[in-house]
Design an enzyme around this catalytic site. Structure first.
Site, PDB file in Angstrom:
ATOM      1  N   LYS A   1       0.811  -1.209   0.000  1.00  0.00           N
ATOM      2  CA  LYS A   1       0.000   0.000   0.000  1.00  0.00           C
ATOM      3  C   LYS A   1       0.850   1.267   0.000  1.00  0.00           C
ATOM      4  O   LYS A   1       0.558   2.219  -0.724  1.00  0.00           O
ATOM      5  CB  LYS A   1      -0.944  -0.046   1.200  1.00  0.00           C
ATOM      6  CG  LYS A   1      -1.177   1.277   1.858  1.00  0.00           C
ATOM      7  CD  LYS A   1      -1.592   1.093   3.288  1.00  0.00           C
ATOM      8  CE  LYS A   1      -0.362   0.971   4.170  1.00  0.00           C
ATOM      9  NZ  LYS A   1      -0.409   1.826   5.359  1.00  0.00           N
TER      10      LYS A   1
ATOM     11  N   ARG B   1      -7.096   5.196  11.138  1.00  0.00           N
ATOM     12  CA  ARG B   1      -6.862   3.884  11.727  1.00  0.00           C
ATOM     13  C   ARG B   1      -8.028   3.459  12.615  1.00  0.00           C
ATOM     14  O   ARG B   1      -8.114   2.299  13.002  1.00  0.00           O
ATOM     15  CB  ARG B   1      -5.591   3.932  12.605  1.00  0.00           C
ATOM     16  CG  ARG B   1      -4.322   3.899  11.808  1.00  0.00           C
ATOM     17  CD  ARG B   1      -3.556   2.586  12.025  1.00  0.00           C
ATOM     18  NE  ARG B   1      -2.589   2.354  10.961  1.00  0.00           N
ATOM     19  CZ  ARG B   1      -1.354   2.837  10.958  1.00  0.00           C
ATOM     20  NH1 ARG B   1      -0.923   3.545  11.967  1.00  0.00           N
ATOM     21  NH2 ARG B   1      -0.548   2.584   9.953  1.00  0.00           N
TER      22      ARG B   1
ATOM     23  N   ARG C   1      11.088  -9.840   3.875  1.00  0.00           N
ATOM     24  CA  ARG C   1      11.392  -8.423   3.739  1.00  0.00           C
ATOM     25  C   ARG C   1      12.708  -8.041   4.405  1.00  0.00           C
ATOM     26  O   ARG C   1      12.990  -8.415   5.526  1.00  0.00           O
ATOM     27  CB  ARG C   1      10.245  -7.595   4.332  1.00  0.00           C
ATOM     28  CG  ARG C   1      10.411  -6.130   4.100  1.00  0.00           C
ATOM     29  CD  ARG C   1       9.072  -5.475   3.988  1.00  0.00           C
ATOM     30  NE  ARG C   1       8.535  -5.153   5.314  1.00  0.00           N
ATOM     31  CZ  ARG C   1       7.428  -4.436   5.473  1.00  0.00           C
ATOM     32  NH1 ARG C   1       6.754  -3.993   4.445  1.00  0.00           N
ATOM     33  NH2 ARG C   1       6.993  -4.175   6.673  1.00  0.00           N
TER      34      ARG C   1
ATOM     35  N   ARG D   1      14.558  -7.847   8.632  1.00  0.00           N
ATOM     36  CA  ARG D   1      14.043  -7.143   9.808  1.00  0.00           C
ATOM     37  C   ARG D   1      13.985  -8.092  10.988  1.00  0.00           C
ATOM     38  O   ARG D   1      13.523  -9.219  10.881  1.00  0.00           O
ATOM     39  CB  ARG D   1      12.648  -6.605   9.526  1.00  0.00           C
ATOM     40  CG  ARG D   1      12.652  -5.431   8.596  1.00  0.00           C
ATOM     41  CD  ARG D   1      11.245  -5.060   8.238  1.00  0.00           C
ATOM     42  NE  ARG D   1      10.441  -4.890   9.438  1.00  0.00           N
ATOM     43  CZ  ARG D   1       9.618  -3.862   9.621  1.00  0.00           C
ATOM     44  NH1 ARG D   1       9.502  -2.944   8.694  1.00  0.00           N
ATOM     45  NH2 ARG D   1       8.900  -3.767  10.699  1.00  0.00           N
TER      46      ARG D   1
ATOM     47  N   ARG E   1       1.332  -9.426  14.100  1.00  0.00           N
ATOM     48  CA  ARG E   1       1.179  -8.061  13.570  1.00  0.00           C
ATOM     49  C   ARG E   1      -0.012  -7.974  12.625  1.00  0.00           C
ATOM     50  O   ARG E   1      -0.752  -7.007  12.626  1.00  0.00           O
ATOM     51  CB  ARG E   1       2.457  -7.643  12.838  1.00  0.00           C
ATOM     52  CG  ARG E   1       3.328  -6.693  13.647  1.00  0.00           C
ATOM     53  CD  ARG E   1       4.689  -6.523  13.034  1.00  0.00           C
ATOM     54  NE  ARG E   1       4.685  -5.794  11.781  1.00  0.00           N
ATOM     55  CZ  ARG E   1       5.628  -5.940  10.842  1.00  0.00           C
ATOM     56  NH1 ARG E   1       6.612  -6.784  11.021  1.00  0.00           N
ATOM     57  NH2 ARG E   1       5.577  -5.225   9.742  1.00  0.00           N
TER      58      ARG E   1
END
Ligand SMILES: [Zn+2]
Length: 226
Positions: free
Chosen positions: A22, A97, A136, A164, A175
């Site tokens: 996004k 949010r 990632r 990460r 998450r």
């Protein structure tokens, strides 16, 4: 020659889970249309650096492990949307949010009276998100997410790429759960609107970009009936 469409702002909210792409799509679309990409995370970081009192207060709260309250986030966004470069529209990334933030944005929009709010949900199946997030890597030097095409150094600055630390599968899943729980009410808040669109984010990025552009053009031509 001026049509109604050119006078109206192009007001876009980009929603999507971490790893859905996004942010990338929001950045690309904003760049191509000459619109500001407004990310509340970036804005908060900048405001903290600049020493703005509201932002410092928010930082103190985050340092205590608390969430930044709706009122603060809304105030920051409202202020940002009043700046001249947002007159022709904007691309919001990471806001709203919560439903309270979404309602506040509706109010801001009705004061602006400058075209409908177009809401795009970049949808990627959870298993694909887990796969993407587990792969990632970020740049140790500049902190950007590594381009998937980069082999072992950052395409931006040449820095070293590292996985990460928090991207092992359990953490990733948690998450995503947190994201889904938090965002579901916001998606439900927008879902029935004529300017709500879902794009399949599991496709190659160029394909997502093409579909997204068509959806936004289509939604912009839709009369918003709020
Ligand atoms: Zn870098």
């Amino acid at each position: 020659m001026r049509t109604t469409a050119t006078k109206m702002g192009l007001n876009v909210i980009m929603m999507g889970a971490p790893g859905a792409g996004k942010g990338t799509q929001a950045g690309r679309f904003a760049r191509e249309r000459g619109l500001p990409k407004i990310s509340t995370g970036d804005m908060l970081r900048e405001a903290i650096k600049a020493g703005h009192p509201v932002a410092l207060e928010a930082k103190a709260r985050m340092d205590r492990g608390e969430l930044v309250d709706d009122e603060t986030i809304i105030a920051i966004v409202k202020d940002r949307l009043q700046q001249a470069d947002a007159n022709r529209g904007f691309v919001l990334d990471g806001f709203p949010r919560t439903v309270a933030q979404a309602r506040a944005l509706d109010e801001i929009m009705s004061q602006r009276n400058n075209g409908p709010l177009i809401v795009i949900d970049v949808m990627v199946p959870p298993e694909e998100l887990v796969r993407r997030l587990a792969m990632r890597r970020i740049c140790v030097d500049c902190g950007t997410n590594a381009d998937p095409a980069a082999i072992d150094s950052c395409l931006k600055c040449g820095g070293r790429l590292e996985q990460r630390a928090d991207d092992n599968q359990d953490v990733v899943r948690e998450r995503l759960n947190v994201y889904t729980r938090a965002t579901k009410p916001v998606l439900e808040f927008y879902r029935e609107r004529p300017t709500f669109r879902v794009v399949n984010g599991a496709q190659p990025a160029e394909r997502v970009a093409r579909e997204l552009d068509m959806m936004i053009a289509d939604a912009a031509g839709t009369e918003a009936s709020l």
